[in-house]
Design a protein around this motif. Structure first.
Motif, PDB file in Angstrom:
ATOM      1  N   MET A 139       0.816  -1.220   0.000  1.00 38.57           N
ATOM      2  CA  MET A 139       0.000   0.000   0.000  1.00 38.57           C
ATOM      3  C   MET A 139       0.843   1.261   0.000  1.00 38.57           C
ATOM      4  O   MET A 139       0.596   2.179   0.780  1.00 38.57           O
ATOM      5  N   LEU A 140       1.863   1.281  -0.856  1.00 42.09           N
ATOM      6  CA  LEU A 140       2.753   2.436  -0.861  1.00 42.09           C
ATOM      7  C   LEU A 140       2.075   3.673  -1.403  1.00 42.09           C
ATOM      8  O   LEU A 140       2.370   4.782  -1.023  1.00 42.09           O
ATOM      9  N   GLU A 141       1.166   3.476  -2.357  1.00 42.38           N
ATOM     10  CA  GLU A 141       0.549   4.625  -3.009  1.00 42.38           C
ATOM     11  C   GLU A 141      -0.734   5.027  -2.315  1.00 42.38           C
ATOM     12  O   GLU A 141      -1.517   5.766  -2.870  1.00 42.38           O
ATOM     13  N   GLY A 142      -0.941   4.538  -1.119  1.00 34.56           N
ATOM     14  CA  GLY A 142      -2.240   4.827  -0.524  1.00 34.56           C
ATOM     15  C   GLY A 142      -3.096   3.580  -0.605  1.00 34.56           C
ATOM     16  O   GLY A 142      -2.757   2.618  -1.266  1.00 34.56           O
ATOM     17  N   TRP A 143      -4.256   3.624   0.046  1.00 34.64           N
ATOM     18  CA  TRP A 143      -5.066   2.429   0.174  1.00 34.64           C
ATOM     19  C   TRP A 143      -5.703   2.047  -1.156  1.00 34.64           C
ATOM     20  O   TRP A 143      -6.258   2.872  -1.856  1.00 34.64           O
ATOM     21  N   SER A 144      -5.618   0.796  -1.495  1.00 35.84           N
ATOM     22  CA  SER A 144      -6.294   0.366  -2.718  1.00 35.84           C
ATOM     23  C   SER A 144      -6.855  -1.024  -2.482  1.00 35.84           C
ATOM     24  O   SER A 144      -6.180  -1.894  -1.944  1.00 35.84           O
ATOM     25  N   PHE A 145      -8.069  -1.255  -2.916  1.00 37.94           N
ATOM     26  CA  PHE A 145      -8.708  -2.547  -2.671  1.00 37.94           C
ATOM     27  C   PHE A 145      -8.037  -3.661  -3.451  1.00 37.94           C
ATOM     28  O   PHE A 145      -7.990  -4.802  -3.012  1.00 37.94           O
ATOM     29  N   ARG A 146      -7.486  -3.320  -4.607  1.00 39.79           N
ATOM     30  CA  ARG A 146      -6.860  -4.343  -5.442  1.00 39.79           C
ATOM     31  C   ARG A 146      -5.752  -5.059  -4.689  1.00 39.79           C
ATOM     32  O   ARG A 146      -5.576  -6.256  -4.809  1.00 39.79           O
ATOM     33  N   GLU A 147      -5.006  -4.268  -3.888  1.00 37.65           N
ATOM     34  CA  GLU A 147      -3.896  -4.899  -3.175  1.00 37.65           C
ATOM     35  C   GLU A 147      -4.393  -5.759  -2.034  1.00 37.65           C
ATOM     36  O   GLU A 147      -3.641  -6.545  -1.474  1.00 37.65           O
ATOM     37  N   LEU A 148      -5.661  -5.585  -1.672  1.00 27.51           N
ATOM     38  CA  LEU A 148      -6.204  -6.332  -0.544  1.00 27.51           C
ATOM     39  C   LEU A 148      -6.741  -7.687  -0.965  1.00 27.51           C
ATOM     40  O   LEU A 148      -7.009  -8.554  -0.143  1.00 27.51           O
ATOM     41  N   ILE A 149      -6.896  -7.878  -2.265  1.00 26.52           N
ATOM     42  CA  ILE A 149      -7.606  -9.071  -2.751  1.00 26.52           C
ATOM     43  C   ILE A 149      -6.905 -10.362  -2.349  1.00 26.52           C
ATOM     44  O   ILE A 149      -7.537 -11.278  -1.824  1.00 26.52           O
ATOM     45  N   LEU A 150      -5.607 -10.437  -2.580  1.00 28.15           N
ATOM     46  CA  LEU A 150      -4.924 -11.697  -2.272  1.00 28.15           C
ATOM     47  C   LEU A 150      -4.963 -12.041  -0.782  1.00 28.15           C
ATOM     48  O   LEU A 150      -5.298 -13.172  -0.431  1.00 28.15           O
ATOM     49  N   PRO A 151      -4.622 -11.116   0.120  1.00 29.99           N
ATOM     50  CA  PRO A 151      -4.731 -11.478   1.536  1.00 29.99           C
ATOM     51  C   PRO A 151      -6.156 -11.854   1.913  1.00 29.99           C
ATOM     52  O   PRO A 151      -6.382 -12.778   2.690  1.00 29.99           O
ATOM     53  N   LEU A 152      -7.114 -11.147   1.346  1.00 24.39           N
ATOM     54  CA  LEU A 152      -8.508 -11.431   1.626  1.00 24.39           C
ATOM     55  C   LEU A 152      -8.866 -12.840   1.214  1.00 24.39           C
ATOM     56  O   LEU A 152      -9.456 -13.609   1.985  1.00 24.39           O
ATOM     57  N   MET A 153      -8.492 -13.203   0.001  1.00 25.80           N
ATOM     58  CA  MET A 153      -8.825 -14.536  -0.485  1.00 25.80           C
ATOM     59  C   MET A 153      -8.142 -15.617   0.328  1.00 25.80           C
ATOM     60  O   MET A 153      -8.724 -16.666   0.597  1.00 25.80           O
ATOM     61  N   THR A 154      -6.904 -15.357   0.721  1.00 28.69           N
ATOM     62  CA  THR A 154      -6.182 -16.350   1.517  1.00 28.69           C
ATOM     63  C   THR A 154      -6.916 -16.627   2.824  1.00 28.69           C
ATOM     64  O   THR A 154      -7.147 -17.771   3.205  1.00 28.69           O
ATOM     65  N   LEU A 155      -7.280 -15.561   3.509  1.00 26.22           N
ATOM     66  CA  LEU A 155      -7.982 -15.740   4.784  1.00 26.22           C
ATOM     67  C   LEU A 155      -9.348 -16.377   4.574  1.00 26.22           C
ATOM     68  O   LEU A 155      -9.764 -17.262   5.321  1.00 26.22           O
ATOM     69  N   LEU A 156     -10.047 -15.909   3.542  1.00 28.40           N
ATOM     70  CA  LEU A 156     -11.382 -16.403   3.282  1.00 28.40           C
ATOM     71  C   LEU A 156     -11.401 -17.895   3.059  1.00 28.40           C
ATOM     72  O   LEU A 156     -12.220 -18.616   3.638  1.00 28.40           O
ATOM     73  N   LEU A 157     -10.496 -18.362   2.205  1.00 29.53           N
ATOM     74  CA  LEU A 157     -10.539 -19.769   1.842  1.00 29.53           C
ATOM     75  C   LEU A 157     -10.458 -20.657   3.075  1.00 29.53           C
ATOM     76  O   LEU A 157     -11.193 -21.630   3.198  1.00 29.53           O
ATOM     77  N   TYR A 158      -9.548 -20.319   3.978  1.00 35.70           N
ATOM     78  CA  TYR A 158      -9.400 -21.167   5.148  1.00 35.70           C
ATOM     79  C   TYR A 158     -10.632 -21.103   6.041  1.00 35.70           C
ATOM     80  O   TYR A 158     -11.171 -22.119   6.468  1.00 35.70           O
ATOM     81  N   GLU A 159     -11.072 -19.879   6.319  1.00 35.33           N
ATOM     82  CA  GLU A 159     -12.199 -19.709   7.237  1.00 35.33           C
ATOM     83  C   GLU A 159     -13.480 -20.306   6.682  1.00 35.33           C
ATOM     84  O   GLU A 159     -14.243 -20.968   7.392  1.00 35.33           O
ATOM     85  N   VAL A 160     -13.722 -20.027   5.392  1.00 38.20           N
ATOM     86  CA  VAL A 160     -14.961 -20.512   4.794  1.00 38.20           C
ATOM     87  C   VAL A 160     -15.020 -22.025   4.864  1.00 38.20           C
ATOM     88  O   VAL A 160     -16.054 -22.607   5.231  1.00 38.20           O
ATOM     89  N   GLY A 161     -13.914 -22.665   4.524  1.00 39.31           N
ATOM     90  CA  GLY A 161     -13.901 -24.117   4.538  1.00 39.31           C
ATOM     91  C   GLY A 161     -14.323 -24.687   5.881  1.00 39.31           C
ATOM     92  O   GLY A 161     -15.173 -25.575   5.977  1.00 39.31           O
ATOM     93  N   TYR A 162     -13.720 -24.153   6.923  1.00 39.94           N
ATOM     94  CA  TYR A 162     -14.013 -24.657   8.267  1.00 39.94           C
ATOM     95  C   TYR A 162     -15.467 -24.420   8.643  1.00 39.94           C
ATOM     96  O   TYR A 162     -16.163 -25.314   9.156  1.00 39.94           O
ATOM     97  N   LEU A 163     -15.929 -23.208   8.364  1.00 40.62           N
ATOM     98  CA  LEU A 163     -17.297 -22.860   8.745  1.00 40.62           C
ATOM     99  C   LEU A 163     -18.307 -23.682   7.969  1.00 40.62           C
ATOM    100  O   LEU A 163     -19.348 -24.101   8.500  1.00 40.62           O
TER     101      LEU A 163
END
Lengths: 561, 330, 316
Positions: C174-198
């Motif tokens: 996030m060097l250029e300021g906040w951007s959602f695009r840069e958040l996608i990969l961490p989001l997906m990583t966390l989601l996949l694990y949590e969703v599976g368990y739930l």
């Protein structure tokens, strides 16, 4: 046809200005006032200095003005330049606060804020002339009194500046006896003498050769007497940039200064400056290459040798390297068994093949060293005849010393500067196996290494670059020196080194160094296999950023296309 | 549960597990000090792994999932015990950096390529299986020992013992797992043995709670009261009467926990808090490869260890699921 | 209910006191002070510092007072709301903590926003359609994703989406300021694990409920399937998933560490790791307390939710 570097080095070695471009005039190491070659007509304050006396390399006439350079390095605090402990802190400060002298990427010393200097024949009295027409960010002109203020501050032991470890500033202090029997270091009463607005004199307690070099060391930024820590709050300097934002561990933003604090136009003494802004973004060593590859930064602090091939596959990147005096000292303590027997040490050294270690670790880069800690980049380097590897002789020496069946040794290494240290030790291990020396490489965490580096009998310490060959010898091998890991103590060596340090003329000193180097090499205190090359990685849009042997980022004249 | 023609004697399973784990753990922990000859200690482990596999498959024939899981686990176990006997390149020796999988570089063939520093990926992956299995199993076993011991004490002895043990458990469980692991490893130093301690601290409380609950429940049972009437020593009651009867749910939990522990160890190593280089560990391989993750063509350095560790954890999870299925069906 | 709350809060305070005292005592050792010195002054620097100068430096940093004094001083400061200053970054701990928590909270918010509907829907679907092909697919998917550790998921997603297809940037600095695009990969990583368990837990709960007698009665009575599910089954099947969702707040703080380090996202996890590596005691104390707070609160929340949703307990 000699190349440019050799040409420059010859110029420095010969100690006087050589024919050639006017730039070369300013690049000689010593400029006695009598010769007057570089001391051109004194310009009036505020006007541009005469071209040719600048320490900067010539810049492409098509250089583009404007733009931002983003550099990837660890972003550290900017508290008090005199107590800086990381190179990176200095990189962030260098465009703001400058030095009296500057060592270029070619290891040649050039005048910066002081334009000439004259030592007495016994090297105890040095007259320094401050460059005229240097403007601070607040419009004042740089004076000798201000420089003296800085020097006096560094020699105050309560500040805790590491500058006191440099020969010049240590010689400006003396040990006095306090009440209670303790010996305390105090600044000399008349150590720094201001002669007029632009001249000052250093009256040193003992002769020092490296005065101009010591003023190029990274914690010796010249600050304005109004300085109060932290620097990040009041960045007032002579450089062309000022600090716009600092977030430790995140970013450091520098902006070019166009107006002084009282509204006048700011004229930088060093001429044209091209970049509008310089940004430092925090990236750990292991992430810097990836950051450049993804376009987040335009240049990195350092490219480790392991990533060289990787970096070469990045499109649009340029890699440059430079020789340095950085090295690895696989040193043995000469008063500890079994290294107290010189035959054992000599056997180890004969069983090693320094050139092969260098080429296995660094490929075609870097050059072989010969165990006496003076590098080809040093002006007073005297190339001794190389000693060839001789495994048979090594075996013979070992059995003579009582180790017919070989010997088991352990070398400790901390990888403080990178895994190349461990690689070198492992190559050494494979080499000395042939002579019957079973070497075990003990890798410890970097922080742990600093606790044992002086007590381990056989360890590999990485030494950083120093501009003069005598400096490392003085800090590491003189009897009782603070960084003497090997406990090496030889009166003949001390005497020869002291004599060499009293010789100003480079050519004469070189001849003296022959003796110094020979004594150290024959004492067989260490395997010092190579001189480490320094690499930097930058995008092809960056110009004027060159790799520096001491990893300094000298960005004042950099530009982006 | 289907039965074999001849039921194996009690304790066979445990013995086979011990016969596999013992030599393997001994090799990993002692080989650096004692030298390569210790690999011969692994020889009895190879048939032990095979026997373990066939025994479990026979027992769990009705659950396909359990069989798949066990196959994955035993695949890596087999590799772990036989890797010193395979003709592989030295996992620690830099040969030729960045060789793509299936290519020859500097005269050497790399089946899975080589990493940033030039070491063979195939041999590092196979040797890495030893590390993760030994440290994972040892940590989980220690966590179980400690957790079960505390749980038994708290559940059976009651009173002050129970309060103290429960409070300790609550303190440890009040941390998010990773935070606890980071703190402990930072305080103790980063080494493989300290991982065992850290994992024990984070897993034992939950095991303690389970065992405590089970022993509280079992305390009221007839056979316990009979033993008390007989005048048996509390320790005897805990170990001989109580423990075997709380065993079954624990086994399923053990498989799951092995999976979690493997995740934890890999993650900690990635963060630099676990095994140190140059140990060929999958977490370390990912960490070192993350530097080189610039270009698509070098992604094999990341994918290979990631898939290896995932397949191992999948094995544990599938086995746990399968055993659970069999429990429910029985 | 109120007794439960009061007891839990009291326990939380007790635990926080114990933990903070323990941390302080451990970080007070010589070894750690030396580590801080090396990190700040550099290896060579510390090795050549004389004993006297070393102690002077310690005094300047305030590191030389004995443990009880420093701990009590810290407690008093906390009571006044002053969390101290970071030794490493020279910034108020409250600022540092606030910013990093904010970043992690943003990530966490997005995770929850996506995770809850997706996981509940998939889980319920799989539970209702037990045994069907869809159920099989969902089950396999959830087992697979819970078997892949976050670090492996992060790696695989980076390789496929960032390096291979170049759809998203590979790092989230996030060097250029906040951007959602840069958040996608961490989001997906966390989601996949949590969703599976739930999904697994929801499916298990749903199948159990669907097999319950009162559901079968409702179906036999002729009620439309949709109404049966929505009115009766869901309500009861939600008990377990909702409590798990509350608990996953705690799990988020754990999993976010490795995701933040891998993607270079400056959040709570990375700050904690940096502080632990440096030995930055003030930051570590504050961060640990926050972590304990979040953990206990999430447990409390899940207990409350369980009681509220479970009619049997509520009426008891």
């Amino acid at each position: 046809m000699i190349d440019r570097r050799t040409f420059l080095r010859l110029g420095a070695l010969l100690g006087g200005s050589t024919s050639g471009t006017r730039f070369l005039e300013a690049m000689t190491r010593i400029q006695p006032a009598a010769a007057g070659a570089g001391a051109a007509a004194v310009p009036a304050a505020g006007t541009a200095p005469a071209a040719g006396t600048l320490p900067f390399p010539p810049v492409d006439p098509d250089a583009r003005r404007g733009g931002t350079l983003r550099a990837g390095q660890m972003v550290g605090r900017m508290e008090d330049p005199a107590t800086y402990s990381w190179n990176e802190m200095s990189n962030q400060t260098r465009p703001i606060l400058e030095y009296l002298t500057m060592v270029g990427p070619d290891n040649v010393l050039r005048p910066m804020l002081m334009d000439w200097w004259k030592p007495s024949s016994d090297l105890k009295t040095w007259t320094l002339h401050v460059r005229e027409g240097v403007m601070w960010h607040n419009g004042e002109e740089l004076s000798a009194e201000q420089v003296a203020w800085n020097i006096r501050r560094w020699t105050d032991p309560t500040l805790g500046s590491s500058n006191l470890g440099l020969a010049t500033f240590a010689a400006l202090t003396e040990l006095t006896d306090e009440a209670g029997g303790k010996r305390v270091q105090r600044p000399l009463t008349n150590g720094v003498e201001v002669l007029d607005t632009h001249t000052l004199r250093l009256n040193l307690g003992k002769p020092v050769l490296s005065v101009p070099e010591d003023f190029a060391e990274y914690p010796t930024h010249i600050a304005h007497p109004s300085f109060r820590a932290p620097l990040s709050k009041h960045p007032l300097g002579t450089g062309p940039y000022t600090l716009a934002q600092l977030r430790v561990g995140e970013r450091c933003i520098l902006k070019r200064v166009t107006r002084t604090t009282d509204g006048r136009e700011f004229r930088y003494w060093g001429g044209d400056v091209y970049l509008d802004e310089i940004h430092f973004y925090h990236f750990e060593q292991e992430n810097q290459t990836a950051a450049l590859a993804s376009g987040s930064v335009d240049a990195t602090y350092e490219l480790p040798i392991e990533e060289l091939e990787l970096a070469q596959s990045i499109p649009g990147a340029q890699i440059s390297s430079v020789e340095s005096a950085q090295t690895l000292c696989c040193r043995m303590q000469v008063d500890v068994k079994p290294f107290d027997d010189i035959r054992v040490r000599r056997a180890l050294i004969l069983a090693a093949d320094n050139g092969a270690i260098g080429s296995l670790v660094f490929g075609q880069y870097g050059s072989a060293a010969a165990n006496y800690h003076v590098a080809p980049v040093h002006p007073e380097y005297f190339p001794l005849d190389p000693i060839a590897r001789d495994v048979r002789e090594a075996r013979r020496l070992l059995s003579e010393a009582g180790h017919e069946n070989g010997i088991d040794l352990t070398i400790t290494v901390g990888n403080n500067d990178g895994p190349w240290q461990q690689s070198a030790c492992e190559v050494l291990r494979d080499q000395v196996k042939e002579a019957g020396i079973r070497l075990a490489v003990n890798v410890v965490p970097a922080t742990k290494y600093w606790e044992i580096w002086k007590s381990a009998p056989f360890a590999a310490t990485s030494w950083s670059h120093r501009p003069l060959g005598t400096m490392a010898l003085s800090q590491g091998y003189r009897t009782g020196a603070s960084w003497n890991e090997t406990h090496f103590s030889d009166a003949a060596f001390d005497r020869a080194l002291a004599e060499a340090e009293a010789i100003l003329d480079v050519a004469a000193r070189r001849l003296k160094m022959r003796e110094v180097e020979r004594i150290l090499r024959d004492a067989c205190v260490m395997v010092q296999p190579f001189w480490r090359p320094v690499f930097i990685l930058a995008s092809s849009k960056v110009h004027g950023y060159r790799p520096h042997p001491a990893r300094q980022m000298q960005l004042t004249k950099a530009w982006m296309s | 549960m289907s039965r074999l023609a001849v039921s194996p004697p009690r304790g066979t399973f445990a013995m086979l597990v011990a016969l596999t784990w013992g030599p393997l753990a001994g090799f990993v922990m002692l080989a650096p000090a004692l030298g390569g000859a210790t690999r011969y200690a692994l020889l009895p482990a190879i048939p032990a792994v095979a026997a373990l596999y066939f025994l479990t498959v026979a027992r769990c024939r009705r659950s396909r999932i359990a069989v798949i899981g066990m196959s994955l686990i035993c695949f890596w176990l087999l590799i772990a015990v036989s890797v010193p006997f395979m003709h592989l390149l030295d996992p620690d020796k830099p040969i030729a950096p960045l060789a793509l999988p299936g290519t020859v570089k500097h005269g050497v063939f790399f089946l899975l390529g080589s990493d940033l520093r030039g070491r063979d990926m195939l041999s590092r992956t196979l040797w890495g299986s030893q590390r993760i299995l030994v440290w994972g199993i040892t940590s989980t076993a220690t966590a179980y020992l400690v957790g079960a011991a505390l749980g038994l004490i708290g559940g059976y002895m009651g009173g002050w013992w129970d309060e103290a043990v429960s409070f300790l458990g609550n303190v440890l469980m009040s941390f998010p797992v990773m935070v606890l692991l980071i703190l402990i490893l930072n305080l103790l130093g980063q080494s493989a043995f300290n991982i065992i301690i850290a994992v024990t601290c984070s897993s034992a409380p939950l095991i303690m709670r389970i065992v405590r609950g089970l022993s509280l429940d079992a305390k009221s049972r007839g056979y316990i009261q009979a033993a008390e009437t007989r005048g048996e020593h509390p320790l005897y009651i805990m170990l001989v009467e109580l423990l075997p009867n709380v065993r079954r749910p624990l086994i399923i939990d053990a498989c799951l926990r092995l999976g979690y522990t493997t995740v934890a160890i890999t993650t900690l190593t990635f963060l630099g808090l676990g095994l140190q280089p140059p140990d060929p560990d999958w977490g370390l391989m990912i960490k070192e490869a993350a530097t080189a993750a610039l270009l698509w063509k070098y992604s094999y350095m990341l994918i290979i260890p990631a898939l290896s560790v995932s397949s191992l954890i999948l094995g544990f999870n599938l086995l746990a699921d399968g055993l659970n299925d069999l429990e429910l069906r029985a | 209910m109120r007794k439960l709350l009061a007891r839990r809060l009291l326990q939380m305070v007790l635990i926080m006191l114990t933990v903070s005292a323990l941390l302080f005592a451990i970080f007070d050792s010589d070894q750690f002070r030396r580590r801080i010195a090396v990190a700040e002054l550099g290896g060579f620097g510390v090795a050549t510092l004389s004993e006297r100068d070393y102690h002077a430096w310690m005094a300047k940093k305030g590191l030389d007072k004995p443990f009880p004094v420093r701990y009590l001083g810290w407690l008093v400061r906390i009571a006044h709301g002053d969390l101290g200053v970071s030794l490493e970054k020279d910034v108020a701990v409250s600022t540092l903590l606030g910013e990093s928590l904010e970043h992690t909270a943003v990530l966490g918010l997005f995770v929850f926003v996506f995770m809850v509907p997706i996981a509940l829907a998939l889980g319920m679907l799989a539970g209702v359609l037990e045994g069907s092909v869809l159920d099989r697919v969902i089950s396999v998917f959830s087992i697979a994703t819970t078997s892949i550790p976050q670090i492996a998921t992060a790696v695989l997603l980076t390789v496929i989406l960032a390096l291979g297809l170049n759809w998203v940037p590979s790092k989230s600095a996030m060097l250029e300021g906040w951007s959602f695009r840069e958040l996608i990969l961490p989001l997906m990583t966390l989601l996949l694990y949590e969703v599976g368990y739930l999904v697994r837990m929801t499916r298990a709960a749903m199948t159990e409920v669907m097999a319950a007698p009162y559901i079968r009665t409702a179906i036999l009575k002729g009620l439309p399937m949709g109404r049966v599910i929505l009115k009766h089954a869901v309500r009861n099947a939600l008990i377990v998933p909702v409590t798990l969702i509350c608990l996953s707040l705690n799990g988020l703080l754990s999993q976010v560490v490795v995701v933040e380090v891998f993607f270079q996202y400056s959040g709570f996890g990375r700050m904690l790791l940096d502080a632990a590596n440096f030995g930055d005691i003030e930051v570590l104390q504050a961060a640990t307390l926050v972590a304990v707070c979040v953990a206990v609160l999430s447990q409390l929340l899940s207990d409350v939710a369980y009681v509220m949703l479970n009619p049997r307990l509520r009426l008891a």
